[in-house]
Structure formats: structure tokens, C-alpha cells
Scaffold this motif. Sequence first.
Motif, PDB file in Angstrom:
ATOM      1  N   ALA A 194      -0.820  -9.851  68.532  1.00 44.80           N
ATOM      2  CA  ALA A 194      -0.814 -10.233  69.942  1.00 44.80           C
ATOM      3  C   ALA A 194       0.547 -10.085  70.602  1.00 44.80           C
ATOM      4  O   ALA A 194       0.713 -10.452  71.763  1.00 44.80           O
ATOM      5  N   GLY A 195       1.507  -9.524  69.901  1.00 42.21           N
ATOM      6  CA  GLY A 195       2.858  -9.453  70.429  1.00 42.21           C
ATOM      7  C   GLY A 195       3.048  -8.406  71.517  1.00 42.21           C
ATOM      8  O   GLY A 195       2.216  -7.518  71.713  1.00 42.21           O
ATOM      9  N   ILE A 196       4.159  -8.520  72.216  1.00 37.37           N
ATOM     10  CA  ILE A 196       4.556  -7.535  73.222  1.00 37.37           C
ATOM     11  C   ILE A 196       6.069  -7.382  73.156  1.00 37.37           C
ATOM     12  O   ILE A 196       6.801  -8.382  73.095  1.00 37.37           O
ATOM     13  N   ALA A 197       6.536  -6.160  73.146  1.00 32.89           N
ATOM     14  CA  ALA A 197       7.972  -5.897  73.055  1.00 32.89           C
ATOM     15  C   ALA A 197       8.682  -6.450  74.290  1.00 32.89           C
ATOM     16  O   ALA A 197       8.166  -6.350  75.410  1.00 32.89           O
ATOM     17  N   PRO A 198       9.867  -7.029  74.123  1.00 31.25           N
ATOM     18  CA  PRO A 198      10.603  -7.568  75.271  1.00 31.25           C
ATOM     19  C   PRO A 198      10.823  -6.548  76.384  1.00 31.25           C
ATOM     20  O   PRO A 198      10.811  -6.904  77.569  1.00 31.25           O
ATOM     21  N   THR A 199      10.980  -5.279  76.031  1.00 26.40           N
ATOM     22  CA  THR A 199      11.198  -4.254  77.054  1.00 26.40           C
ATOM     23  C   THR A 199       9.967  -4.012  77.908  1.00 26.40           C
ATOM     24  O   THR A 199      10.068  -3.448  79.003  1.00 26.40           O
ATOM     25  N   SER A 200       8.811  -4.439  77.431  1.00 26.63           N
ATOM     26  CA  SER A 200       7.566  -4.266  78.192  1.00 26.63           C
ATOM     27  C   SER A 200       7.284  -5.436  79.130  1.00 26.63           C
ATOM     28  O   SER A 200       6.382  -5.360  79.971  1.00 26.63           O
ATOM     29  N   VAL A 201       8.035  -6.524  78.976  1.00 30.74           N
ATOM     30  CA  VAL A 201       7.767  -7.741  79.750  1.00 30.74           C
ATOM     31  C   VAL A 201       7.965  -7.563  81.253  1.00 30.74           C
ATOM     32  O   VAL A 201       7.112  -8.005  82.047  1.00 30.74           O
ATOM     33  N   PRO A 202       9.068  -6.939  81.719  1.00 27.99           N
ATOM     34  CA  PRO A 202       9.261  -6.849  83.173  1.00 27.99           C
ATOM     35  C   PRO A 202       8.091  -6.196  83.904  1.00 27.99           C
ATOM     36  O   PRO A 202       7.658  -6.691  84.950  1.00 27.99           O
ATOM     37  N   GLY A 203       7.566  -5.104  83.368  1.00 30.02           N
ATOM     38  CA  GLY A 203       6.445  -4.442  84.015  1.00 30.02           C
ATOM     39  C   GLY A 203       5.223  -5.329  84.092  1.00 30.02           C
ATOM     40  O   GLY A 203       4.532  -5.373  85.125  1.00 30.02           O
ATOM     41  N   PHE A 204       4.952  -6.068  83.010  1.00 32.39           N
ATOM     42  CA  PHE A 204       3.792  -6.969  82.995  1.00 32.39           C
ATOM     43  C   PHE A 204       3.968  -8.115  83.987  1.00 32.39           C
ATOM     44  O   PHE A 204       3.042  -8.457  84.736  1.00 32.39           O
ATOM     45  N   VAL A 205       5.147  -8.714  84.007  1.00 34.29           N
ATOM     46  CA  VAL A 205       5.378  -9.856  84.886  1.00 34.29           C
ATOM     47  C   VAL A 205       5.311  -9.441  86.352  1.00 34.29           C
ATOM     48  O   VAL A 205       4.712 -10.140  87.185  1.00 34.29           O
TER      49      VAL A 205
END
Length: 245
Positions: A194-205
Motif C-alpha cells: 500500500a506504499g507510495i514513494a515520497p516523490t509521488s506525494v505532491p501530485g496526489f495531494v
Amino acid sequence: MRLSLVRRTSAEFVGTALLVTAVVGSGIAAARLSPGDVGLQLLENAIATAFALGALILIFGPVSGAHLNPVVSAVDWWLGRRSGTGLTGPNLAAYGAAQATGAIAGAVLANLMFDLPATTWSQTDRTGANLWLAEVVATAGLVVLVFALARTGRTTTAPAAVGAYIGAAYWFTSSTSFANPAVTVGRTVSDTFAGIAPTSVPGFVIAQLVGGLLAVAALAAWYPDAGRAADAVLMPPLAQESETP
């Protein structure tokens, strides 16, 4: 008032922590129980998350409203600011902090329960316009559902309705419906299913915030007086019913 806010934010912290524990923990269990079958893993993860979310709303709804999601809290503040309902600005900040820290704590708890390092940065990249679009859709739908239930006096159905929506959105969105900035951040510290790479967080947020804005526009069109029911999201908080000592 101070004790009431502490009571509510502690509920948001623990509720969000347990939500992320359910997401991450069921993801780890699914990967171990059904190795090589990603579809079955996703089904197991979705069912556990949907059921857990419904139960958490039942537990924490009467205390804090069981927002467990900064976007829900932000829309609650925005819609209720003119009618004097919903969260105040300081309460919104406190809710957001509790939800974000709770999400991280929940991921750590899940890791430890499955004998993994407490924190490990996820290596799962989740990026692309299709995933961001999916997060816009998932978040907008969730927020509209929550406020439609409040406005029409059906908050008693929120545990089942919100759990069902998230469980379904696991499957009809390409992103598997994170729909929650706090949960997104929490899932960065678990390098598991269920993880997500920290670099992918800005786009999701950013996509989740856009979904929240679209929900506000939709509510203005369909439920123009939704702000008057902001105190009932997701369930009427008991702490707000008696602020005096």
C-alpha cells in the motif's frame, strides 16, 4: 473549549492512525497470503479498508465527526464559515495536524505488527496524469457524499455509505482511491503493497485538493445550503453539543 478540542483532535489522531493501520496492515497481509495474485491482494486490501473505515466512523463520529481526512475538514470549514457552523480556523489547523501525525503513526504501527522496520521509505512510484485524474474523481466523490449525507439528515448511514464508496473506488479508479492527503503522507513510510514513494506525494495531494474544490462547486449547485449542516459531518460530535463546563 480547550478540553473539547483536545478530545476531538485526539479522536482524529487515533482514528486516522487506525485507518492507515488498516490500509497498510491489510496490504501487507494480502501480499503475504496471496503472493503473485495482485487482483486478489487488492480485493483483500479493499474489503478490509472499507470495513475498518465504517467501524472507525461509528467509534469516532460522535466525538470528532470522524473526518480522518484534511480535505473533508477543510471543506467543512469553508462551507460552514459564513453560517457559523463546522470547524473554526484554529480547529481546522489542529485537525490537520492530528490527522497527518496520526497517519504516520498508523503506518509505523502496521509495520511493527508485521515484524517490519518501523519506517522505510516506500519505493512504489505512483505518478502520471491518469492517476492524478483518478484522485480528483475519488476525492470529489467522497466529499460530495459526506456533505450530501449531512445536508439530508442521513448521517446515520455514513459508516456504511462512506465505507462502501471507498471500497468501490479502490476498483473504479486507477489510483486505488487514496482520496486523503494525510493517508497519502502516512503511506510513504511503509515500503509495502500500500506504499507510495515520497516523490509521488505532491501530485496526489494537489489532485486531492482539486477534487475538494470541485466538490465545493458541485455542492454549491446541488446543495446550496450545505454549510448549515457542517456541524453534522460525518456524525454530530458530542463535544460540540456542550461546550460549557
